[in-house]
Scaffold this motif. Structure first.
Motif: not given
Length: 137
Positions: A35-36, A94-98, A83-84, A60-61
């Protein structure tokens, strides 16, 4: 019986099919399906696959799926791995995205074979996520 993960240089498990891990390493099949979440714990998707640079072996991704129901209507985005971050307390990345940022992110295919997968596309993805490009690290 307790299994001890091998240390660096230990070759006693060569040829083993064990999926044991160390604190620093994780098997790719354990990442896929993880899960993200947002920092507050809200689920936003899951990791479908990892994209690895052939020459260096660096991840890389992550191709992340979100939305949909039973695979119908799902969207996919290629997220720069840098970014994760893994949050053990959430057992998730975890990533901080709306929601708006996620929906506006550059889309991807479920397989990670993006139609314009070239340096220009990669620059766009890294710029969108404000990530340092992996090729300049």
């Amino acid at each position: 019986m307790t299994t001890v993960a091998p240390t660096v240089g230990d070759r006693s498990d060569m040829g083993s099919t064990s999926t044991s891990e160390t604190n620093a390493l994780i098997a790719s099949d354990r990442v896929e399906g993880t899960t993200v979440r947002r920092p507050n714990g809200d689920s936003i998707g899951r990791i479908e696959r990892l994209m690895i640079e052939k020459a260096t072996g660096k991840v890389v991704y992550a191709v992340m799926s979100f939305g949909g129901f039973l695979g119908i209507g799902e969207g996919y985005h290629t997220i720069p791995w840098s970014t994760l971050r893994f949050a053990p307390e959430l057992d998730a990345y975890v990533i901080d995205l709306t929601e708006e940022q996620l929906r506006a992110a550059p889309p991807a295919s479920a397989e990670g074979n993006d139609p314009s997968f070239d340096r220009k596309w990669e620059e766009h993805v890294h710029s969108y996520f404000n990530a340092t490009p992996y090729w300049s690290i």
